[in-house]
Design an enzyme around this catalytic site. Structure first.
Site, PDB file in Angstrom:
ATOM      1  N   GLU A 179      12.805 -10.928 -40.333  1.00 41.47           N
ATOM      2  CA  GLU A 179      12.961 -12.283 -39.768  1.00 41.47           C
ATOM      3  C   GLU A 179      14.109 -12.354 -38.774  1.00 41.47           C
ATOM      4  O   GLU A 179      15.093 -13.082 -38.956  1.00 41.47           O
ATOM      5  CB  GLU A 179      13.164 -13.301 -40.897  1.00 41.47           C
ATOM      6  CG  GLU A 179      11.907 -13.464 -41.747  1.00 41.47           C
ATOM      7  CD  GLU A 179      11.995 -14.596 -42.766  1.00 41.47           C
ATOM      8  OE1 GLU A 179      13.114 -14.953 -43.153  1.00 41.47           O
ATOM      9  OE2 GLU A 179      10.939 -15.098 -43.170  1.00 41.47           O
ATOM     10  N   GLU A 372       4.775 -11.385 -45.379  1.00 42.30           N
ATOM     11  CA  GLU A 372       5.250 -12.333 -46.394  1.00 42.30           C
ATOM     12  C   GLU A 372       4.399 -13.581 -46.344  1.00 42.30           C
ATOM     13  O   GLU A 372       4.127 -14.104 -45.255  1.00 42.30           O
ATOM     14  CB  GLU A 372       6.702 -12.773 -46.136  1.00 42.30           C
ATOM     15  CG  GLU A 372       7.745 -11.778 -46.526  1.00 42.30           C
ATOM     16  CD  GLU A 372       9.165 -12.324 -46.331  1.00 42.30           C
ATOM     17  OE1 GLU A 372       9.406 -13.525 -46.563  1.00 42.30           O
ATOM     18  OE2 GLU A 372      10.020 -11.529 -45.928  1.00 42.30           O
TER      19      GLU A 372
END
Ligand code: BGP
Length: 475
Positions: A179, A372
């Site tokens: 991320e 995810e």
């Protein structure tokens, strides 16, 4: 039809939320270790409260986490039982280089992951390795200020070289930074940045981001040189931004939010700073200092695939509106009146997943990997420790269906899906234990009590079926 042959089903984790054992095996301290649970967490992860050591008054949930460090054999056996084909995990940088700047790696740390990979191999599980999942050695933060320093590039590449060489026969799928766009929202957790009073935070964040982007490109280069079989992906927190209304001002604001996130992937996947970023960052006076060779580095070594997390869409209103706020994966946005919400107030939007998959694929035309996706919820086990998590099954079913539509109906090229997180672990955003995502329940309570015993939940058996049928049987 449906998912391609060789589609990789599995689950995803991160060292700091899963392993524990942080004082074992010669491991050094990292930024992620000193992010406390509780009310000060936010100030620490955003770099506004400097905490470079542990103190007596806070609780640090990562110290033990859920003890994957000692229980990896049992956990991987359970993943094998579910039929996992891929397991996403991250390397704790400080297990390999305890201070980050040693010349030689720590053999005990290297050995640990080797054993983990060997265990995966037993069950035919392919590791998908995140090189840095919000992970930065404390010693590098103290000496250099974390990623605000360009020196970090060399230390990171030393780590990469060590990993690519040592694990050549076990790992061919790599992600450079988890991320990466979180650097804008949680800069201490994302990049080891702490701010002094009066500092220009945005400038520092984009400078640090630039260093990570160059490091990421050079990691791609190195990965390919060391093993041509290696495939390297970028990873960002995705979730399309919807305009709150069709008012052009709302649409514009939503576009800006999307661009703020896509900026990172634009650089990593296309190989250059997009014009909107050049213009805006320069106008604000926060365009990073670059070396002459940087544009060429970015250009020459784009990623092989684009990976991302998707938990929810976002809904964006122009300033001055009177929309209500909703929570989300470290981002807040306007509350979308058409959606339902999780126990933590995160929107639930499976169609948004399909939209997001389409938008990313349209933009990059590279293979995608969902690394995810999942539901953080409160689980209540019965006396045997069994959880009937129908709410989780329903969330995952709806999302996997939407993902299948994106592949089957829309033609999105998707390599695999690793849900967050197969075994319950510590929450990144809040540091809580009671926010659970797993197919496997871990007996550990918020106050740290518990046996750490593992018990499969109802979703365990459901996911096993989904994998066995390659996404055909989702009932
Ligand atoms: C992402 C992180 C993960 C993970 C997940 C869920 O931001 O990459 O580390 O934890 O979100 O978020 P949370 O743990 O806050 O519920």
């Amino acid at each position: 039809m449906g998912f391609q042959k060789g589609f990789l089903w599995g689950g995803a984790s991160a060292a700091n939320q899963y392993e524990g054992g942080i004082f074992e095996g010669g491991r050094g301290l990292a930024n992620v270790d000193v992010c406390p649970a509780g009310k000060d967490r936010n100030a620490v992860i955003t770099g506004h409260r400097k905490m470079l050591e542990m103190d007596e008054e806070h609780i640090y949930p990562g110290v033990q986490a859920v003890d994957f460090y000692h229980r990896f054999r049992e956990d991987i056996r359970l993943l094998g039982e579910m039929g996992f084909q891929a397991f996403r995990l991250s390397i704790a940088w400080t297990r390999i280089f305890p201070n980050g700047d040693e010349e030689e790696p720590n053999e005990e740390g290297l050995r640990f992951y080797e054993e983990v990979f060997q265990e995966c191999r037993k069950y035919g599980i392919q590791p998908l390795v995140t090189i840095s999942h919000f992970d930065c050695p404390i010693s590098l933060i103290k000496k250099y200020g974390g990623w605000r320093s360009r020196k970090m590039i060399d230390f990171y590449l030393r780590l990469c070289r060590t990993l690519f060489t040592r694990y050549k026969e076990y790992v061919t799928l790599w992600l450079t930074f988890n991320e990466i766009n979180m650097i804008l929202h949680a800069p201490f957790m994302g990049a080891g940045l702490c701010f002094e009073e009066g500092e220009e935070e945005e400038k520092i964040k984009y400078q640090a981001a630039h260093h990570e982007l160059v490091a990421s490109a050079l990691a791609v280069k190195l990965a390919h040189e060391i093993n041509p079989e290696n495939k390297v992906g970028c990873m960002f927190a995705a979730g399309s931004a919807y305009p709150y209304t069709c008012k052009p001002e709302d649409v514009w604001e939503a576009l800006l939010v999307d661009q703020e996130n896509y900026f990172f992937v634009d650089v990593q996947a296309r190989g250059y700073y997009p014009t909107y970023a050049v213009k805006r960052l320069k106008k604000k006076g926060v365009f990073p200092v670059m070396e002459e060779k940087d544009p060429q580095i970015l250009r020459n070594y784009p990623v092989d695939f684009v990976s991302f997390s998707y938990y929810n869409s976002r809904c964006i209103a122009a300033p001055g509106g009177n929309s209500e706020e909703a929570e989300g994966n470290l981002f807040k946005s306007a509350k979308n009146p058409y959606l339902t919400f999780s126990d933590w107030g995160w929107p639930i939007d499976p169609l948004g997943f399909r939209i997001t998959l389409n938008q990313i694929y349209d933009r990059y035309q590279k293979p995608l990997f969902v690394v995810e996706n999942g539901l953080g919820a409160v689980d209540t086990p019965d006396e045997r420790g069994y959880v009937e998590d129908d709410y989780r099954i329903s969330y995952l079913r709806d999302h996997i269906r939407a993902m299948r539509d994106a592949v089957e109906e829309d033609g999105v090229d998707l390599m695999g899906y690793t849900s967050w997180a197969p075994v319950d672990l510590i929450s990144a955003g809040s540091g809580e234990m009671r926010k659970r995502y797993g197919f496997v329940y871990v007996d550990k309570q918020e106050d740290g009590r518990g046996t750490l015993d593992r018990t499969p939940k109802k979703s365990f058996y459901w996911y096993k079926k989904v994998i066995a049928s390659n996404g055909e049987d989702m009932d």
